[in-house]
Enzyme design. Structure first.
Site, PDB file in Angstrom:
ATOM      1  N   ASP A 188       6.958  23.087  17.206  1.00  0.00           N
ATOM      2  CA  ASP A 188       7.069  24.368  16.480  1.00  0.00           C
ATOM      3  C   ASP A 188       7.211  25.548  17.447  1.00  0.00           C
ATOM      4  O   ASP A 188       7.506  26.669  17.042  1.00  0.00           O
ATOM      5  CB  ASP A 188       5.842  24.592  15.576  1.00  0.00           C
ATOM      6  CG  ASP A 188       6.041  23.983  14.192  1.00  0.00           C
ATOM      7  OD1 ASP A 188       7.119  23.416  13.930  1.00  0.00           O
ATOM      8  OD2 ASP A 188       5.110  24.070  13.363  1.00  0.00           O
ATOM      9  N   GLU A 244       3.122  18.849  16.713  1.00  0.00           N
ATOM     10  CA  GLU A 244       3.131  20.280  16.359  1.00  0.00           C
ATOM     11  C   GLU A 244       3.753  21.175  17.430  1.00  0.00           C
ATOM     12  O   GLU A 244       4.269  22.255  17.126  1.00  0.00           O
ATOM     13  CB  GLU A 244       1.697  20.737  16.083  1.00  0.00           C
ATOM     14  CG  GLU A 244       1.575  21.797  15.008  1.00  0.00           C
ATOM     15  CD  GLU A 244       1.934  21.247  13.640  1.00  0.00           C
ATOM     16  OE1 GLU A 244       2.779  21.848  12.973  1.00  0.00           O
ATOM     17  OE2 GLU A 244       1.374  20.199  13.254  1.00  0.00           O
ATOM     18  N   THR A 280       3.991  17.848   5.426  1.00  0.00           N
ATOM     19  CA  THR A 280       2.710  18.538   5.285  1.00  0.00           C
ATOM     20  C   THR A 280       2.139  18.402   3.874  1.00  0.00           C
ATOM     21  O   THR A 280       2.763  17.800   3.009  1.00  0.00           O
ATOM     22  CB  THR A 280       2.896  20.026   5.683  1.00  0.00           C
ATOM     23  OG1 THR A 280       3.415  20.066   6.990  1.00  0.00           O
ATOM     24  CG2 THR A 280       1.651  20.839   5.636  1.00  0.00           C
ATOM     25  N   SER A 290       3.423  28.895  13.030  1.00  0.00           N
ATOM     26  CA  SER A 290       3.489  28.075  11.818  1.00  0.00           C
ATOM     27  C   SER A 290       4.090  28.900  10.688  1.00  0.00           C
ATOM     28  O   SER A 290       4.250  30.120  10.810  1.00  0.00           O
ATOM     29  CB  SER A 290       2.067  27.645  11.444  1.00  0.00           C
ATOM     30  OG  SER A 290       2.035  27.036  10.180  1.00  0.00           O
ATOM     31  N   SER A 291       4.428  28.212   9.591  1.00  0.00           N
ATOM     32  CA  SER A 291       4.812  28.926   8.368  1.00  0.00           C
ATOM     33  C   SER A 291       3.834  28.629   7.240  1.00  0.00           C
ATOM     34  O   SER A 291       4.029  29.077   6.118  1.00  0.00           O
ATOM     35  CB  SER A 291       6.210  28.496   7.925  1.00  0.00           C
ATOM     36  OG  SER A 291       7.157  28.904   8.867  1.00  0.00           O
ATOM     37  N   THR A 314      -1.439  19.427   8.292  1.00  0.00           N
ATOM     38  CA  THR A 314      -0.173  18.840   8.741  1.00  0.00           C
ATOM     39  C   THR A 314      -0.314  17.978   9.989  1.00  0.00           C
ATOM     40  O   THR A 314      -1.273  18.140  10.757  1.00  0.00           O
ATOM     41  CB  THR A 314       0.839  19.983   9.029  1.00  0.00           C
ATOM     42  OG1 THR A 314       2.122  19.430   9.258  1.00  0.00           O
ATOM     43  CG2 THR A 314       0.422  20.818  10.228  1.00  0.00           C
TER      44      THR A 314
END
Ligand code: GLU
Length: 580
Positions: A432, A429, A390, A459-460, A408
């Site tokens: 995740d 993605e 990312t 997400s983080s 990202t």
């Protein structure tokens, strides 16, 4: 004698009155002007802080042409998709935090990838993470193009096409490949991820392009030219059709084909919302709301830390004390357990964000932290350690508007699937989401982060702005999956609790604690007293080289002047654009 004195002396009564009137009026108008000059906001240089030099220059160029922070951010994002396509691009998703200088309003643009309507909680069960992340099944409906279109429509100054132009030039004419990307490209671990179309661009004749060699991307240039005319073309027509076809493939055997239909692309919606807001030691923190867990977990951890005087050497804390870092690790373990158990997409499941951040809960949670490692901080999630990829960049324009972007394609090169003929990578993605549904173990149909139709994976990513007395103080963010939270946290703690300059805070060695159970992982460069002290209270430490996160940040001096700070862990670049 000056002219006005002579005419005053010589002139008639009427002339004198007229002259007096002119002088008084002049003073009155001048007074207003000077007073206004004092109260109107001062303008400072615009600043971009980006992980890659050509993309930073793209943003600076747009600012020089009269673009604002949103225009510059758009130019940077599109350029990054050309110069660092392993990290972000039009086939991925983005979070954009916007702060408007005029009215101090803050906005959060959620361009996170969404699951197609045919997604199911069990879809990844047959696969390991590595397998799943190379399938069409892991491709979420990309949000980056739409997110920047929304931001641009609201706040952009220049034309959409003008903002994409630098990226088109980079793709069309080529640029010398950066060291950071070249290193990833040369890494045998990641090479098998690249599909045939990607190999033709990045490994012509079977050999990876080296640092400094020209990288030309004609297909991507053509795609960008179409988007410069009309970005909506990404979600319909030829490009959309090519995305659908590309993700229908699987390199992990049957069942890995993507389920996205053209309707999923047509129905993609950018969510515009307010950032999550919290307080830490007198600073206001604006950060990422759901579907990121990054902001909530950051605020929860800070809320626990506020119960300890971690900046105070006299009470046994401070930067050199193992006790400080032990407290951070334990707070992160506790907050990680809540992240894994409770957080996900709040548009689909109500989340207990307010409870997690309530004063009473934070106090009770902090009270669990003792001098020794906590034995029981558990929530048995199946989350696996993922990539640390990312990109994050920060921009402020001359009016003081701020745009922070974390963007990202998830893992390195995303799925590794370049859309044939169109030159961009598709994200992975959707890995995740929980790879195995956790609803059953919780006695519920769907856990907050189980895959479901239309849902956005947790997400983080955490673009974050700190305000002091309602004025910008520090802006930051980082790549690194779940370690993003540890990275952003440590940067804030170093500047706020240890009063370190932002550059030292960014360059200082980091650790990451990403789950309640796993051992903390340390970069090289820590003082052995800290590491020994942590081992003594029961931490089992893991070590890795330098390269955890990459913080592209801004800080403001007391007079309101912004300064950029870039992270040397990547090819970080700061450019100031002076007031013209
Ligand atoms: N997919 C990750 C997230 O949203 C970001 C990937 C990374 O930072 O490597 O948290």
């Amino acid at each position: 004698m000056p002219w006005f004195a002579t005419s005053f002396k010589r002139g008639s009564k009427h002339d004198r009155a007229l002259l007096l009137f002119v002088i008084v009026s002049y003073c009155f108008v001048a007074g207003i002007c000077f007073a206004d000059a004092e109260t109107s906001p001062r303008r400072f240089s615009a600043v971009v802080s980006v992980s890659q030099p050509q993309a930073a220059e793209a943003g600076a160029e747009i600012l020089r042409r009269g673009g604002d922070a949103v225009d510059a951010a758009m130019a940077i994002q599109y350029a990054l998709g050309v110069t660092e396509p392993q990290s972000s691009g039009i086939g991925g998703g983005s979070f954009i935090l916007v702060w408007r200088a005029k009215d101090h309003s803050a906005w959060f643009i959620d361009g996170r990838e969404a699951a197609p309507m045919a997604a199911s909680p069990h879809q990844f069960e047959p696969f390991t993470f590595d397998e799943a992340s190379m399938t069409g099944l892991s491709v979420g409906v990309p949000g980056t193009v739409a997110a920047f279109q929304v931001a641009h429509t609201r706040w952009g100054n220049l034309g959409f096409g003008e903002n994409i132009k630098p990226a088109i030039d980079l793709a069309e004419n080529g640029f010398p490949l950066g060291k950071y990307v070249a290193k990833i490209l040369a890494d045998k671990k990641y090479q098998p991820r690249l599909n045939e179309a990607a190999r033709a661009v990045f490994m012509p004749n079977g050999r990876p392009i080296e640092a400094g060699a020209l990288l030309v991307q004609k297909d991507l240039a053509r795609t960008l030219r179409l988007l410069a005319d009309n970005p909506a073309q990404f979600y319909r027509g030829e490009i959309a059709q090519a995305i659908i076809e590309a993700q229908r493939t699987s390199r992990a055997g049957p069942g890995g084909e993507g389920r996205m239909q053209i309707q999923d692309l047509l129905r993609y919606e950018v969510r515009v919302r307010k950032p999550l807001e919290g307080q830490y030691r007198g600073y206001t923190i604006l950060t990422a709301p759901s579907p990121s867990a990054g902001g909530t977990t950051l605020l929860e951890t800070l809320g626990m830390l506020e119960q300890f005087p971690i900046g105070d050497q006299k009470t046994g804390y401070g930067e050199a004390s193992p006790r400080t870092w032990h407290t951070l690790i334990e707070a992160l373990r506790l907050a990680s357990a809540d992240r894994l158990r409770y957080l996900g997409d709040d548009k689909q499941t109500p989340l207990p964000t307010d409870q997690l951040l309530s004063k009473n809960y934070l106090k009770a949670r902090a009270a669990k932290i003792s001098d020794q490692v906590l034995k029981e901080v558990s929530y048995d999630s199946f989350e696996q350690e993922k990539g640390r990829n990312t990109t994050h960049f920060s921009v402020v324009d001359q009016e003081g508007n701020i745009v922070l972007v974390t963007s990202t394609v998830d893992y390195i090169w995303g799925t590794g699937m370049m859309v044939p003929g169109w030159g961009f990578f598709l994200n992975n993605e959707l890995t995740d989401f929980n790879l195995k549904p956790e609803g059953p173990q919780l006695g519920m149909e769907l856990a907050p982060n189980d895959a479901a139709p239309g849902r956005r994976p947790r997400s983080s990513m955490a673009p974050t702005l700190l305000l002091k007395n309602d004025q910008p103080f520090e802006a930051l963010g980082s790549p690194g999956s779940a370690s993003i939270i540890s990275t952003v946290l440590q940067t804030i703690v170093r500047t706020v609790d240890f009063s370190q300059p932002l550059k030292s805070a960014v360059e200082a060695p980091r650790f990451a604690q990403t789950s309640p159970r796993d051992e903390p992982s340390f970069e090289s460069g820590w003082h052995s007293d800290v590491l020994d002290g942590l081992s003594k209270v029961g931490h089992v430490l893991k070590y890795e080289g330098r390269g955890m996160g990459s913080v592209q940040a801004l800080e403001w001096s007391a007079d309101g002047r912004p300064h950029g700070v870039a992270d040397s862990r990547r090819d970080g670049t700061v450019i100031e654009v002076p007031v013209q």
